[in-house]
Design a protein around this motif. Structure first.
Motif, PDB file in Angstrom:
ATOM      1  N   GLY A 151       0.794  -1.217   0.000  1.00  0.00           N
ATOM      2  CA  GLY A 151       0.000   0.000   0.000  1.00  0.00           C
ATOM      3  C   GLY A 151       0.823   1.262   0.000  1.00  0.00           C
ATOM      4  O   GLY A 151       0.269   2.369   0.006  1.00  0.00           O
ATOM      5  N   ALA A 152       2.155   1.121  -0.014  1.00  0.00           N
ATOM      6  CA  ALA A 152       3.033   2.289  -0.025  1.00  0.00           C
ATOM      7  C   ALA A 152       3.113   2.875  -1.429  1.00  0.00           C
ATOM      8  O   ALA A 152       3.077   2.147  -2.424  1.00  0.00           O
ATOM      9  CB  ALA A 152       4.431   1.907   0.466  1.00  0.00           C
ATOM     10  N   ALA A 153       3.234   4.205  -1.500  1.00  0.00           N
ATOM     11  CA  ALA A 153       3.334   4.880  -2.797  1.00  0.00           C
ATOM     12  C   ALA A 153       4.677   4.572  -3.446  1.00  0.00           C
ATOM     13  O   ALA A 153       5.711   4.542  -2.785  1.00  0.00           O
ATOM     14  CB  ALA A 153       3.169   6.384  -2.615  1.00  0.00           C
ATOM     15  N   VAL A 154       4.650   4.325  -4.749  1.00  0.00           N
ATOM     16  CA  VAL A 154       5.863   4.051  -5.519  1.00  0.00           C
ATOM     17  C   VAL A 154       6.471   5.374  -5.967  1.00  0.00           C
ATOM     18  O   VAL A 154       5.754   6.292  -6.394  1.00  0.00           O
ATOM     19  CB  VAL A 154       5.547   3.162  -6.730  1.00  0.00           C
ATOM     20  N   SER A 155       7.788   5.486  -5.878  1.00  0.00           N
ATOM     21  CA  SER A 155       8.481   6.724  -6.222  1.00  0.00           C
ATOM     22  C   SER A 155       8.379   7.022  -7.721  1.00  0.00           C
ATOM     23  O   SER A 155       8.372   6.121  -8.553  1.00  0.00           O
ATOM     24  CB  SER A 155       9.959   6.642  -5.820  1.00  0.00           C
ATOM     25  N   VAL A 156       8.320   8.320  -8.018  1.00  0.00           N
ATOM     26  CA  VAL A 156       8.319   8.795  -9.398  1.00  0.00           C
ATOM     27  C   VAL A 156       9.483   9.764  -9.551  1.00  0.00           C
ATOM     28  O   VAL A 156       9.697  10.632  -8.698  1.00  0.00           O
ATOM     29  CB  VAL A 156       6.998   9.504  -9.750  1.00  0.00           C
ATOM     30  N   ALA A 157      10.275   9.607 -10.588  1.00  0.00           N
ATOM     31  CA  ALA A 157      11.463  10.433 -10.777  1.00  0.00           C
ATOM     32  C   ALA A 157      11.576  10.861 -12.232  1.00  0.00           C
ATOM     33  O   ALA A 157      10.960  10.280 -13.129  1.00  0.00           O
ATOM     34  CB  ALA A 157      12.719   9.667 -10.366  1.00  0.00           C
ATOM     35  N   THR A 158      12.346  11.918 -12.443  1.00  0.00           N
ATOM     36  CA  THR A 158      12.585  12.383 -13.804  1.00  0.00           C
ATOM     37  C   THR A 158      13.699  11.597 -14.482  1.00  0.00           C
ATOM     38  O   THR A 158      13.843  11.642 -15.698  1.00  0.00           O
ATOM     39  CB  THR A 158      12.965  13.878 -13.797  1.00  0.00           C
ATOM     40  N   GLU A 159      14.514  10.878 -13.687  1.00  0.00           N
ATOM     41  CA  GLU A 159      15.542  10.005 -14.230  1.00  0.00           C
ATOM     42  C   GLU A 159      15.785   8.887 -13.232  1.00  0.00           C
ATOM     43  O   GLU A 159      15.502   9.020 -12.036  1.00  0.00           O
ATOM     44  CB  GLU A 159      16.836  10.763 -14.494  1.00  0.00           C
ATOM     45  N   LEU A 160      16.291   7.766 -13.734  1.00  0.00           N
ATOM     46  CA  LEU A 160      16.532   6.618 -12.880  1.00  0.00           C
ATOM     47  C   LEU A 160      17.736   6.873 -11.992  1.00  0.00           C
ATOM     48  O   LEU A 160      18.695   7.531 -12.397  1.00  0.00           O
ATOM     49  CB  LEU A 160      16.760   5.359 -13.718  1.00  0.00           C
ATOM     50  N   PRO A 161      17.720   6.365 -10.742  1.00  0.00           N
ATOM     51  CA  PRO A 161      18.869   6.556  -9.847  1.00  0.00           C
ATOM     52  C   PRO A 161      20.090   5.825 -10.366  1.00  0.00           C
ATOM     53  O   PRO A 161      19.981   4.795 -11.041  1.00  0.00           O
ATOM     54  CB  PRO A 161      18.375   5.976  -8.518  1.00  0.00           C
ATOM     55  N   ALA A 162      21.286   6.360 -10.037  1.00  0.00           N
ATOM     56  CA  ALA A 162      22.535   5.717 -10.448  1.00  0.00           C
ATOM     57  C   ALA A 162      22.713   4.412  -9.700  1.00  0.00           C
ATOM     58  O   ALA A 162      22.178   4.215  -8.609  1.00  0.00           O
ATOM     59  CB  ALA A 162      23.718   6.652 -10.172  1.00  0.00           C
TER      60      ALA A 162
END
Length: 422
Positions: A151-162
């Motif tokens: 039920g936790a929110a999934v992260s949204v990013a403008t680029e994938l983490p290194a």
């Protein structure tokens, strides 16, 4: 008193006794020396070698018996990129949106504007979901949220983490789970130069990693234990790497707080439904002369005209011609019901207790006497969701109306059911 001199035989016996006693003492002394020499170490070097061998043997036994367990691998979290392939679609829903990211198989639920959406397909790098009908059929941009199984929110990013790296990897040697001697010896060769330098300079031993303490002196203990000791230079490098990673994380967090990434979807008017309702609202009181009117019983005929405006294609069972007028399914409410039941690709039956799933453009059918036949057909032109429930309004002929309240229509008796159109 006369003194008697001992006889020669007596002196001989005494000499024999003395000689025997001296010999016994000499033997005893020799035996003592032999025993003493046997008990003493041959030299200091031999003693140190023996002690080191004993320590190495004990450490080797302990190493064989012990198991060195590597730290558990970190679980990667799902991340979605805020760049969907399609970001808009009609208010009637059905648009399939595909997202990209990492670990997207962890996504178990999607909400568009607070309304649950169906997950069509999920892979580690892509996620496709089908947009639901817009709440209240409202146009505009709404947020899209992803959730995992907890039920936790999934992260949204403008680029994938290194890719993450271990800061301590530079100062430790990889060891197998069984703590094998071959791996320890290989690790000791890599750290031999640093250990020798520490011993020569008298530097204090640095505590080992994962709670393993360094041996008290460089020349004692097993090579495996000595290999686990970080040299001061390696420790400094590890700390510098950790500090750099922390700075990068802080910078990323700051940028994220400054401009949080998000997913969204823009609901647009459905051109099919717009054309359908525009036609009905134009001709509910002004009959279209292009179609033959059936006065007093034109409800199904008018509904069919609206479906043509929506984009439906005529077939052998449902159609209209200027010469022959409309087919049974075109002009009869009961025949239209039977046609819809035989063609689920056109729509699905919806009960009056499922009003929340209705949308503008769907079809309403009334049974005034609850006989099982359909006595009236109309098209939904408005839906209001209120605290007391869902209100539905229809447009039609032979109760010429643009927004007739369904509850008012059945207030005198009868029932209503619906067809949710595809």
């Amino acid at each position: 008193m006369r003194h008697r001199l001992p006889s020669p035989h007596t002196f001989s016996g005494q000499r024999s006794a003395v000689a025997g006693g001296a010999a016994g003492i000499a033997i005893a002394v020799c035996s003592f020396l032999v025993l003493t020499i046997g008990a003493q170490p041959i030299g200091a070097d031999s003693a140190n070698s023996a002690d080191a061998a004993a320590l190495d043997s004990a450490a080797s036994s302990s190493r064989s018996a012990a198991t060195i367990t590597s730290a558990p691998a970190a679980v990667k979290q799902a991340v979605a990129l805020a760049e969907p392939a399609v970001a808009s679609g009609p208010v009637t829903g059905g648009t399939v949106v595909t997202l990209t990211g990492e670990e997207l198989t962890q996504v178990s639920a999607v909400q568009v504007g607070g309304v649950p959406a169906a997950v069509v397909e999920a892979t580690p790098t892509t996620l496709s979901y089908q947009v639901p009908v817009a709440a209240d059929l409202s146009t505009g941009t709404v947020p899209v949220e992803l959730f995992d199984v907890t039920g936790a929110a999934v992260s949204v990013a403008t680029e994938l983490p290194a890719a993450e790296t271990s800061a301590s990897a530079a100062g430790t040697a990889a060891l197998p789970a069984d703590g094998g001697a071959a791996a320890a010896d290989s690790a000791s060769e890599a750290a031999a130069a640093g250990a020798t330098a520490n011993a020569a300079s008298g530097d204090a031993a640095v505590p080992g990693l994962h709670g393993v303490l360094a041996p008290p002196a460089p020349e004692r203990g097993s090579e495996m234990l000595r290999a686990l000791v970080l040299t001061p230079a390696a420790a400094a490098a590890a700390e510098a790497a950790k500090a750099a990673a922390a700075a990068d994380a802080a910078a990323s967090a700051s940028a994220s707080q400054a401009a949080p990434a998000m997913l969204s979807f823009e609901y647009l008017p459905d051109p099919r439904v717009t054309a359908q309702t525009d036609y009905l609202l134009q001709h509910w009181a002004d009959y279209n002369p292009a179609y033959m009117a059936i006065y007093g019983n034109d409800c199904a005929n008018f509904t069919s005209q609206g479906l043509i405006a929506r984009g439906w294609q005529m077939d052998a069972e449902w159609g209209y011609s200027e010469a022959g007028g409309g087919s049974a399914a075109w002009v009869s409410s009961t025949a239209f019901r039977d046609y819809m039941a035989a063609h689920p690709e056109r729509g699905v039956a919806i009960g009056d207790d499922q009003r929340a799933s209705l949308k503008v453009g769907d079809i309403a059918q009334f049974d005034w006497d609850n006989s099982g036949d359909r006595d009236h057909t109309a098209t939904i032109t408005r839906i209001d969701k209120t605290e007391s429930g869902v209100k539905v309004y229809v447009a039609g002929h032979s109760k010429d109306s643009d927004y007739w309240d369904v509850d008012v229509a059945i207030a005198g008796g009868g029932s209503v059911s619906y067809w949710g159109l595809s």
